[in-house]
Design a protein around this motif. Structure first.
Motif, short mmCIF file in Angstrom:
data_model
loop_
_atom_site.label_atom_id
_atom_site.label_comp_id
_atom_site.label_asym_id
_atom_site.label_seq_id
_atom_site.Cartn_x
_atom_site.Cartn_y
_atom_site.Cartn_z
N SER A 302 0.64 -1.17 -0.02
CA SER A 302 -0.07 0.01 0.07
C SER A 302 0.87 1.33 -0.04
N LYS A 303 2.12 1.28 0.37
CA LYS A 303 3.07 2.15 0.55
C LYS A 303 3.45 2.73 -1.05
N HIS A 304 3.27 1.87 -1.89
CA HIS A 304 3.85 2.28 -3.26
C HIS A 304 2.78 2.64 -3.97
N PRO A 305 2.82 3.59 -5.13
CA PRO A 305 1.86 4.07 -5.91
C PRO A 305 1.45 2.98 -7.06
N HIS A 306 2.49 2.28 -7.56
CA HIS A 306 2.30 1.39 -8.56
C HIS A 306 2.72 0.05 -8.33
N THR A 307 1.56 -0.86 -8.32
CA THR A 307 1.86 -2.41 -7.91
C THR A 307 1.16 -3.02 -8.77
N LEU A 308 1.67 -4.36 -8.76
CA LEU A 308 0.81 -5.39 -9.63
C LEU A 308 1.35 -6.82 -8.92
N SER A 309 0.44 -7.70 -8.97
CA SER A 309 1.03 -9.20 -8.46
C SER A 309 0.39 -10.01 -9.16
N VAL A 310 1.10 -11.31 -9.18
CA VAL A 310 0.67 -12.14 -10.10
C VAL A 310 1.10 -13.67 -9.36
N SER A 311 0.06 -14.58 -9.50
CA SER A 311 0.12 -15.81 -8.88
C SER A 311 -0.35 -16.82 -9.89
N ALA A 312 -0.52 -18.30 -9.47
CA ALA A 312 -1.34 -19.43 -10.38
C ALA A 312 -2.07 -20.16 -9.33
N HIS A 313 -1.55 -21.52 -9.16
CA HIS A 313 -1.91 -22.64 -8.15
C HIS A 313 -3.69 -22.90 -8.50
N THR A 314 -4.33 -22.10 -8.67
CA THR A 314 -6.03 -22.68 -8.88
C THR A 314 -6.25 -23.31 -10.05
N HIS A 315 -5.44 -23.11 -11.08
CA HIS A 315 -5.80 -23.90 -12.37
C HIS A 315 -7.13 -23.12 -13.16
N THR A 316 -7.22 -21.88 -12.55
CA THR A 316 -8.22 -21.19 -13.43
C THR A 316 -7.52 -19.78 -13.53
N GLN A 317 -8.33 -19.01 -14.32
CA GLN A 317 -7.69 -17.52 -14.68
C GLN A 317 -8.56 -16.66 -14.04
N GLU A 318 -7.95 -15.44 -13.33
CA GLU A 318 -8.62 -14.53 -12.70
C GLU A 318 -8.10 -13.20 -12.38
N HIS A 319 -8.73 -12.18 -12.68
CA HIS A 319 -8.39 -10.82 -12.13
C HIS A 319 -9.00 -10.59 -10.90
N VAL A 320 -8.28 -10.36 -9.71
CA VAL A 320 -8.91 -9.88 -8.67
C VAL A 320 -8.39 -8.37 -8.39
N PHE A 321 -9.29 -7.66 -7.83
CA PHE A 321 -9.08 -6.20 -7.32
C PHE A 321 -9.39 -6.12 -5.81
N LEU A 322 -7.89 -5.83 -5.22
CA LEU A 322 -8.00 -5.91 -3.73
C LEU A 322 -8.31 -4.47 -3.19
N LYS A 323 -9.05 -4.31 -2.32
CA LYS A 323 -9.41 -3.00 -1.72
C LYS A 323 -9.12 -2.78 -0.35
N GLU A 324 -9.70 -1.88 0.37
CA GLU A 324 -9.41 -1.63 1.69
C GLU A 324 -9.83 -2.56 2.58
N GLU A 325 -11.01 -3.29 2.39
CA GLU A 325 -11.38 -4.25 3.17
C GLU A 325 -10.70 -5.65 3.24
#
Length: 512
Positions: A302-325
């Protein structure tokens, strides 16, 4: 083990830990050895897995160590480390004078004492701010046969790429760590530097704890947590598969990080300018990590203005947008990508004409790979289906012949393989009707459900598909009840989160 050194260094009167030293130098002739006239490189960062220092004006560095330490250089932008015969980057030095503990698949052989100077060669490489990288989820080859599937279905199509590097996001193999050798040889033939992430199926299951669960991985690839820079992007590879006792002495993994890894990450990101994009790569998706570690990780990001993260594991494809909650308090939601897997549904499903399983993922998307295209601190992501045209970005599920007497005869579905909640999907009929918006739904893909039923009776060497899961990139539409009898053309258009538009077509016939 290095974490103890940090504590000791802060205690007055306690003998200080031993120090290793070395040089980062410009390897002008690229022979891996520092020769006369090859200068040291200042302001290059070097780590022992927890602490980070920068080289002085002569390229020198010093760090504490113990008998289980991996030193590595954090590759700066515009430079490259050597690679081995399989294009694996050589950026580290393992120090385990006693070697790894006894394990089924073996670890690191005794390394003996440290040399007087640990020297890391670098050579200049033009990179620019615009570049691309290939990311594969779960190659997960359980044997030589499946290494062959990987070559034919994925890797052979990557030869000649203009990507600067590739990376596999964990589960390189499927428990049999002897397959890591053939896996390395296979990815090495792509011809570009290839980084690797530890997955839960790449671990030493007979390790007593997390500390020694990556010994075989280290023998093949070096540290399981490290970082490097390309252009204006800082990549951090995290081993977030934490091996632990979960109940009554039974060991398994959870999604998590150690304190030493958090210390490394915090020290690492302190050295990243605010205008750079920070990209974390890992195996287990951030939402699946244990709560305390997830929130601690997102708090750091959260301290960095430009971030992205990538994982795998589930054997599906998904875009998740993580918020304050979720624990991310940055100005905009954090984009977490659960990447398509190369192995799809674990190399399962009926074979095609080559004998390679179609291995469609359980959310209805084909197996394949992603190309991340970076421009400064901005990015776009391209999805490539395995052994299919790159234009195949969606599957339209509508029956070939629609009978009005059938229940829900006019309902159809579109699976936009790389779609997200930020995608829009609409359709029209016969190239002239009005565009109609489709509804984003979360349910199993009916097309995949039929594949699952069809392939249930497969026998060795092929295996049935896994049961369908809810797809996060499925849209539902309804054709007009008044649609005329006869042949029609269904046209579907989707616009992705990057503003790019794709179209696909499907013809069908309406019968009374």
């Amino acid at each position: 083990m290095v974490g103890l050194l940090t504590i000791l260094a802060l205690l007055p009167g306690v003998p200080q830990p031993p120090m290793a030293s070395g040089t980062v130098f410009e390897d002008l002739d690229r022979d891996g050895v520092r020769d006369a006239g090859e200068p040291g490189i200042p302001r290059v960062r070097v780590s022992n897995g927890e602490q980070i220092v920068s080289t002085d004006r002569d390229g020198r560095w010093r760090l504490p160590y113990d008998d289980d330490t991996i030193f590595f250089v954090i590759k700066p932008a515009g430079w490259m480390t050597p690679v081995d015969e399989n294009n694996l980057p050589k950026f580290y030095r393992i120090h385990k004078p006693n070697g790894s503990p006894r394990l089924r698949y073996g670890g690191v052989a005794p390394t003996g004492p440290l040399p007087a100077s640990i020297d890391f060669p670098l050579y200049r490489r033009p990179e620019g701010l615009r570049f691309s990288a290939i990311l594969l989820g779960d190659t997960q080859t359980r044997d030589i046969r499946e290494v062959g599937y990987l070559r034919e279905d994925i890797l052979d199509h990557l030869v000649g790429t203009d990507a600067l590097f590739g990376m596999t996001l964990g589960d390189l193999v499927f428990d049999d760590l002897d397959v890591l050798g053939p896996y390395k040889e296979a990815v090495g033939r792509v011809g570009i530097p290839w980084y690797n992430v530890l997955g839960n199926h790449d671990m030493n299951y007979d390790a007593e704890g997390d500390e020694h669960s990556d010994e075989t991985f280290e023998r093949h690839f070096g540290p399981s947590t490290y970082s490097f820079d390309v252009g204006h992007v800082h990549f951090v590879v995290l081993d977030n598969v934490y091996w632990t006792v979960i109940s009554e002495g039974r060991r398994s993994y959870v999604g998590g990080l150690s304190d030493e890894q958090f210390h490394f990450l915090e020290a690492d990101l302190r050295g990243v300018p605010a205008d750079r994009l920070v990209v974390l790569t890992m195996h287990i998706p951030i939402p699946s990590m244990r709560e305390g570690d997830r929130k601690r990780l997102l708090g750091i990001l959260s301290k960095h203005p430009h971030t992205l993260s990538v994982s795998a594991h589930t054997h599906t494809q998904e875009h998740v947008f993580l918020k304050e909650e979720d624990g991310f308090t940055g100005p905009v939601p954090h984009h977490h990508v659960i990447n398509v897997t190369a192995s799809g549904s674990w190399w399962q499903g009926s074979p095609d004409e080559r004998g390679v399983p179609h291995t469609t993922m359980r959310d209805g998307a084909p197996n394949g790979w992603s190309v991340f295209r970076f421009d400064g601190n901005r990015y776009e992501i391209d999805f490539y289906p395995a052994s299919r045209p790159a234009t195949w970005q969606m599957n339209i599920e509508v029956r070939d012949r629609l009978k009005r007497s059938d229940e829900d005869w006019n309902v159809f579905y579109v699976n936009v393989f790389a779609g997200s909640e930020r995608s829009t999907v609409r359709y029209r009929l016969d190239r002239e009707g009005p565009w109609e918006e489709m509804e984003h739904v979360r349910r199993p893909d009916p097309w995949y459900a039929r594949l699952y039923e069809r392939d249930r009776s497969l026998t060795a060497p092929y295996r049935p598909l896994p049961a369908p899961s809810d797809s996060t990139h499925l849209w539902e539409g309804r054709l007009p009840e008044s649609l005329k009898t006869g042949a029609h053309l269904l046209e579907v258009e989707t616009t992705d989160m990057f503003g790019r538009t794709f179209r696909s077509y499907r013809s069908f016939t309406v019968e009374n």
